[in-house]
Design a protein around this motif. Structure first.
Motif, short mmCIF file in Angstrom:
data_model
loop_
_atom_site.label_atom_id
_atom_site.label_comp_id
_atom_site.label_asym_id
_atom_site.label_seq_id
_atom_site.Cartn_x
_atom_site.Cartn_y
_atom_site.Cartn_z
N PHE A 1 -41.29 20.52 -86.94
CA PHE A 1 -41.60 19.98 -88.26
C PHE A 1 -40.37 20.00 -89.16
CE2 PHE A 1 -45.30 22.07 -86.43
CZ PHE A 1 -46.20 21.01 -86.39
N SER A 2 -40.35 19.07 -90.12
CA SER A 2 -39.28 19.07 -91.11
C SER A 2 -39.34 20.33 -91.96
CB SER A 2 -39.38 17.84 -92.01
OG SER A 2 -39.26 16.67 -91.25
N SER A 3 -40.57 20.75 -92.28
CA SER A 3 -40.76 22.03 -92.97
C SER A 3 -42.06 22.65 -92.48
CB SER A 3 -40.77 21.87 -94.49
OG SER A 3 -41.89 21.15 -94.91
N CYS A 4 -41.98 23.95 -92.26
CA CYS A 4 -43.15 24.69 -91.78
C CYS A 4 -43.06 26.10 -92.34
CB CYS A 4 -43.15 24.73 -90.25
SG CYS A 4 -44.49 25.72 -89.54
N SER A 5 -44.08 26.50 -93.08
CA SER A 5 -44.10 27.85 -93.61
C SER A 5 -45.39 28.54 -93.20
CB SER A 5 -43.96 27.85 -95.14
OG SER A 5 -45.00 27.11 -95.73
N PHE A 6 -45.33 29.85 -93.11
CA PHE A 6 -46.46 30.68 -92.72
C PHE A 6 -46.81 31.59 -93.88
CE2 PHE A 6 -44.26 29.43 -88.90
CZ PHE A 6 -45.29 29.03 -88.07
N VAL A 7 -48.08 31.57 -94.26
CA VAL A 7 -48.52 32.29 -95.45
C VAL A 7 -49.73 33.15 -95.12
CG1 VAL A 7 -49.35 32.01 -97.82
CG2 VAL A 7 -47.71 30.39 -96.88
N TYR A 8 -49.67 34.40 -95.56
CA TYR A 8 -50.83 35.27 -95.47
C TYR A 8 -51.75 34.96 -96.65
CZ TYR A 8 -53.81 39.22 -96.49
OH TYR A 8 -54.89 39.99 -96.80
N ILE A 9 -53.05 34.84 -96.38
CA ILE A 9 -54.04 34.70 -97.45
C ILE A 9 -55.14 35.74 -97.21
CG2 ILE A 9 -53.61 32.27 -97.94
CD1 ILE A 9 -56.12 31.63 -96.28
N PRO A 10 -55.72 36.26 -98.27
CA PRO A 10 -56.81 37.22 -98.08
C PRO A 10 -58.00 36.56 -97.39
CG PRO A 10 -56.07 37.19 -100.37
CD PRO A 10 -55.39 36.06 -99.67
N GLU B 1 -48.93 42.33 -76.97
CA GLU B 1 -50.00 41.40 -76.59
C GLU B 1 -49.75 39.97 -77.03
OE1 GLU B 1 -54.41 42.87 -76.13
OE2 GLU B 1 -53.63 43.40 -78.11
N THR B 2 -49.00 39.80 -78.12
CA THR B 2 -48.84 38.47 -78.70
C THR B 2 -47.41 37.93 -78.65
OG1 THR B 2 -48.61 39.44 -80.91
CG2 THR B 2 -50.82 38.72 -80.24
N VAL B 3 -46.50 38.64 -77.99
CA VAL B 3 -45.09 38.23 -77.97
C VAL B 3 -44.93 36.78 -77.50
CG1 VAL B 3 -42.86 38.60 -76.83
CG2 VAL B 3 -44.10 40.52 -77.79
N ALA B 4 -45.52 36.44 -76.37
CA ALA B 4 -45.37 35.08 -75.84
C ALA B 4 -45.97 34.04 -76.78
CB ALA B 4 -46.01 34.97 -74.45
N LEU B 5 -47.13 34.35 -77.36
CA LEU B 5 -47.76 33.41 -78.30
C LEU B 5 -46.90 33.23 -79.55
CD1 LEU B 5 -51.45 34.57 -77.96
CD2 LEU B 5 -50.55 32.32 -77.35
N GLU B 6 -46.35 34.31 -80.05
CA GLU B 6 -45.49 34.23 -81.24
C GLU B 6 -44.24 33.41 -80.95
OE1 GLU B 6 -44.97 38.13 -83.03
OE2 GLU B 6 -47.06 38.59 -82.55
N GLU B 7 -43.69 33.54 -79.75
CA GLU B 7 -42.54 32.71 -79.37
C GLU B 7 -42.94 31.24 -79.30
OE1 GLU B 7 -41.08 34.48 -75.77
OE2 GLU B 7 -40.13 36.15 -76.85
N ASP B 8 -44.13 30.96 -78.76
CA ASP B 8 -44.64 29.58 -78.75
C ASP B 8 -44.77 29.05 -80.17
OD1 ASP B 8 -44.88 29.62 -75.99
OD2 ASP B 8 -47.07 29.74 -75.98
N LEU C 1 -49.80 39.65 -88.18
CA LEU C 1 -49.34 38.52 -87.37
C LEU C 1 -48.43 37.62 -88.20
CD1 LEU C 1 -49.39 36.80 -84.80
CD2 LEU C 1 -51.54 35.79 -85.63
N ILE C 2 -48.84 37.27 -89.39
CA ILE C 2 -48.01 36.42 -90.26
C ILE C 2 -46.68 37.10 -90.54
CG2 ILE C 2 -47.79 35.48 -92.62
CD1 ILE C 2 -49.51 33.75 -90.79
N ASN C 3 -46.71 38.39 -90.78
CA ASN C 3 -45.49 39.15 -91.05
C ASN C 3 -44.53 39.10 -89.86
OD1 ASN C 3 -44.17 40.55 -93.06
ND2 ASN C 3 -44.78 42.55 -92.27
#
Length: 153
Positions: free
Chosen positions: A109-118, A94-101, A81-83
């Motif tokens: 946001f001024s800055s927003c990053s998405f990070v995978y964590i174990p 299944e998640t296309v609409a949610l990912e677009e949201d 998902l993060i990728n």
């Protein structure tokens, strides 16, 4: 790991049980000191883990927008998902609409990053999601941190 001093970290997770179907999503907002400054958890309508995880991220972003935050780091233990969010390639139907949201909300946001964590590093969000699903997490958990959650901070 704590975020930089001007950022808020949003840890997201979902808890999914098939029999009987019971799904919850959680998003925890923490400051650079590791303190919980907000969050949200709820039972959600999802038929897959992918959808539940996407709902948890969207919930976290919506909570951050309402809180008026500007710099956020979103963490999830769902690598795929993060990728997809980072690459902006919505390939899972299944998640296309949610990912677009999620991408639309991230532009708030001024800055927003998405990070995978174990998974082992996402224990706080995992605890809230699991305990909320089983009704063991009080509804006021962001302001009155229960002992089980406090031990993980």
């Amino acid at each position: 790991m704590a975020p930089p001093s001007d950022h808020v970290k949003i840890s997201c997770d979902a808890s999914f049980c098939l029999n009987p179907l019971s799904v919850s999503a959680a998003a925890i907002l923490r400051d650079s000191e590791g303190r919980i400054i907000g969050g949200h958890a709820s039972l959600v309508n999802a038929r897959s883990v992918e959808v539940a995880e996407a709902l948890s991220i969207r919930m976290g972003l919506e909570t951050a927008v309402k809180a008026g935050l500007h710099h956020i780091i979103v963490e999830s233990d769902n690598f795929n998902l993060i990728n997809r969010i980072v690459s902006k390639v919505q390939s899972f139907w299944e998640t296309v609409a949610l990912e677009e949201d999620i991408l639309d909300l991230s532009s708030s946001f001024s800055s927003c990053s998405f990070v995978y964590i174990p998974r082992c590093c996402n224990q706080v969000a995992d605890w809230v999601a699991k305990n909320f699903r089983s009704s063991a997490c009080p509804r006021d958990w962001p302001t009155s941190v229960p002992p089980g959650l406090r031990n993980l901070l």
